[in-house]
Design an enzyme around this catalytic site. Sequence first.
Site, mmCIF file in Angstrom:
data_model
loop_
_atom_site.group_PDB
_atom_site.id
_atom_site.type_symbol
_atom_site.label_atom_id
_atom_site.label_comp_id
_atom_site.label_asym_id
_atom_site.label_seq_id
_atom_site.Cartn_x
_atom_site.Cartn_y
_atom_site.Cartn_z
ATOM 1 N N HIS A 31 0.302 -2.307 1.287
ATOM 2 C CA HIS A 31 1.157 -3.057 2.205
ATOM 3 C C HIS A 31 0.865 -2.567 3.623
ATOM 4 C CE1 HIS A 31 3.500 0.596 2.182
ATOM 5 N NE2 HIS A 31 3.789 0.458 0.894
ATOM 6 N N GLY A 33 2.317 -0.515 5.466
ATOM 7 C CA GLY A 33 2.420 0.933 5.655
ATOM 8 C C GLY A 33 1.073 1.593 5.388
ATOM 9 N N HIS A 34 0.469 1.231 4.248
ATOM 10 C CA HIS A 34 -0.872 1.744 3.936
ATOM 11 C C HIS A 34 -1.861 1.309 5.025
ATOM 12 C CE1 HIS A 34 0.801 1.221 -0.310
ATOM 13 N NE2 HIS A 34 0.534 2.509 -0.267
ATOM 14 N N LYS A 145 4.843 9.461 7.044
ATOM 15 C CA LYS A 145 6.081 10.255 7.174
ATOM 16 C C LYS A 145 7.154 9.746 6.225
ATOM 17 C CE LYS A 145 5.789 11.626 12.029
ATOM 18 N NZ LYS A 145 6.477 11.457 13.331
ATOM 19 N N ASP A 147 7.039 9.608 3.146
ATOM 20 C CA ASP A 147 7.140 10.608 2.081
ATOM 21 C C ASP A 147 7.130 11.983 2.749
ATOM 22 O OD1 ASP A 147 6.876 8.880 -0.456
ATOM 23 O OD2 ASP A 147 5.281 8.161 0.834
ATOM 24 N N SER A 182 7.516 -0.303 0.817
ATOM 25 C CA SER A 182 7.191 0.512 -0.354
ATOM 26 C C SER A 182 6.618 -0.414 -1.419
ATOM 27 C CB SER A 182 8.466 1.173 -0.892
ATOM 28 O OG SER A 182 8.256 1.615 -2.226
#
Length: 273
Positions: A31, A33-34, A145, A147, A182
């Site tokens: 997604h 974020g990645h 961040k 995680d 996520s």
Amino acid sequence: MKIAKTPSELKDILKTYSSSVGFVPTMGALHHGHLSLIEESVRENEITVVSIFVNPTQFLEGEDLDKYPSKIDADEKICSFAGVDILFYPNINDIYEEDEIKVIAPNVRGFILEGFSRPGHFDGVLTVVMKLLNIVSPAKAYFGKKDAQQLALIQQMVKNFFMDVEIVPLETVRESDGLALSSRNIYLNDTQRVDALKISKSLKTATKLVMQGVLSTQEIKEKMQLVLEPLEVEYVSIVSRSFSPLKEVEIGNSIILVAARLGSTRLIDNLWV
Ligand code: AMP
């Protein structure tokens, strides 16, 4: 973009380059974020390697290993468009053998919060990250961040084992309404998706309180709990950047963390203040 299926294939491809490597380890179902990690690596390095490996050793008995989302075709396209040079997509047997040496998370920092809720989880994370970093030998490796505890433990592992890699932390990417992206968000039904917003809302409440000068972690956590109701909250915690408990928020050195369950889906989020 080249695809390597085994560690030796990947090492052979890497031998043909002389440039330093940026590395983004993931479990796939990519997604934005990645993508933010991948884009930063592509910007900062001549070669970017992305791994997709759903690491079985970081899942506890009864967790979602078997149903963890897999979207390899879409992931391959995303990586290719983003300018990834090598996609590393190994099988379990290429990474693990029977009766192995493992990395063990530290006794205190590894067994609070996520480590308390998911005992053994970080041993699995650290072991696979150690393996992947040794296979890829990157100059820089990129982590979210989102995680936060995982990031802190990986930074500690790199320090404790004198590993020659720079860990680059990047900000959490969110939906426009605040929900942290996520791979597990796809498990949420419509009601749960609305309820999940309470998590980021509770963190916004915490920010407001800190901005108003409220620093008592007890008071902030109580106000956050009210926003989170009636979610099944696993923890609300305020710790230092090195994960020690705090009585008062230390601005510039604190992380506020939440873990909550929506049905069988477990979500985490945090805010660095
Ligand atoms: P995962 O595929 O869940 O193992 O995540 C791979 C990497 O992406 C980890 O470093 C995560 O912290 C990072 N990541 C996951 N979600 C986000 C997000 N919403 N924003 C930024 N990074 C993220």
